[in-house]
Design an enzyme around this catalytic site. Structure first.
Site, PDB file in Angstrom:
ATOM      1  N   GLU A  47      -1.999  -7.049   7.983  1.00  0.00           N
ATOM      2  CA  GLU A  47      -0.613  -6.948   8.413  1.00  0.00           C
ATOM      3  C   GLU A  47      -0.373  -7.724   9.704  1.00  0.00           C
ATOM      4  OE1 GLU A  47       2.362  -6.878   7.877  1.00  0.00           O
ATOM      5  OE2 GLU A  47       3.048  -4.807   7.597  1.00  0.00           O
ATOM      6  N   HIS A  52       0.833  -1.210   0.000  1.00  0.00           N
ATOM      7  CA  HIS A  52       0.000   0.000   0.000  1.00  0.00           C
ATOM      8  C   HIS A  52       0.864   1.255   0.000  1.00  0.00           C
ATOM      9  CE1 HIS A  52       0.955   0.925   4.188  1.00  0.00           C
ATOM     10  NE2 HIS A  52       0.751  -0.349   4.473  1.00  0.00           N
TER      11      HIS A  52
END
Length: 218
Positions: free
Chosen positions: A94, A25
């Site tokens: 994550e 990202h």
């Protein structure tokens, strides 16, 4: 806790022709400052949005049979700005950093008095329970078990996070999860995994708008 998804009807192929594209990202305020950003859901910075658009230009020529994104906003927004229609996969979140969430490596090392790293020493319990490297690798393995069969039909894109994608790459290469400590990923970067002479291989790594001057801190 994530529930197990069903295994596919067919095992991973032997030597698929598709490419596995990894998009980290774009930049967030925390990634810019080197803070460990696990399950905290924070947006992209304006630069992060620009990086996401740039990633989209890099992957425009691929023929995607499957596109998956982490459910966290920074990944979903990156997929959107990159022009990718992505399905959310909760296994792509994550690493859960537990008590080290939102803290920098420098700060943690100062507190502990030694050269701590998440890969070597692990994390501690916090507002969330935290994960071991092996637990993150187990999630990565579930993702790969799902996506590798799709490489027979075309390319696959995963939009996710720095530490998770590094560990996933180690699992893809059939190496120990801690190999991920030796490869870094910058915000908004694109990496390409493939097969070379029947072996999983890195075709391109950490490709972005500019060459990094120093390793990414998060």
């Amino acid at each position: 806790m994530l529930t197990n998804d069903p295994l596919p009807n067919h095992p991973a192929p032997d030597n698929p022709s598709g490419k596995l594209i990894l998009l980290r990202h774009g930049e967030t305020a925390w990634s810019k400052d080197g803070k460990h950003t696990g399950l905290t859901d924070i947006p992209l910075t304006p630069r992060g949005e620009d990086l996401a658009r740039g990633a989209g230009r890099l992957v425009a020529g691929y023929d995607f049979s499957l596109v998956l994104t982490s459910p966290l906003e920074r990944a979903r927004r990156t997929a959107e700005l990159a022009g990718l229609q992505a399905e959310v996969d909760p296994f792509l979140v994550e690493w859960d950093y537990g008590g080290y969430e939102g803290r920098t490596t420098r700060d943690i090392r100062r507190e502990l008095g030694y050269n701590w790293s998440a890969f070597t020493h692990g994390v501690i319990r916090g507002e969330t329970p935290g994960e071991t490297v092996e637990e993150v690798a187990a999630r990565a393995s579930r993702v790969l078990t799902r996506v590798l069969p799709a490489l027979v039909d075309g390319d696959v894109a995963l939009i996710a996070h720095g530490h998770f994608l590094r560990i996933l790459t180690a699992v893809y290469l059939r190496l120990a999860p801690r190999f991920g400590a030796q490869i870094t990923l910058d915000a908004g970067s694109v990496s390409v995994l493939s097969y070379y002479r029947e072996q999983p291989a890195i075709l391109s790594w950490n490709y972005g708008a500019e060459l990094p001057m120093e390793p990414s801190e998060s």
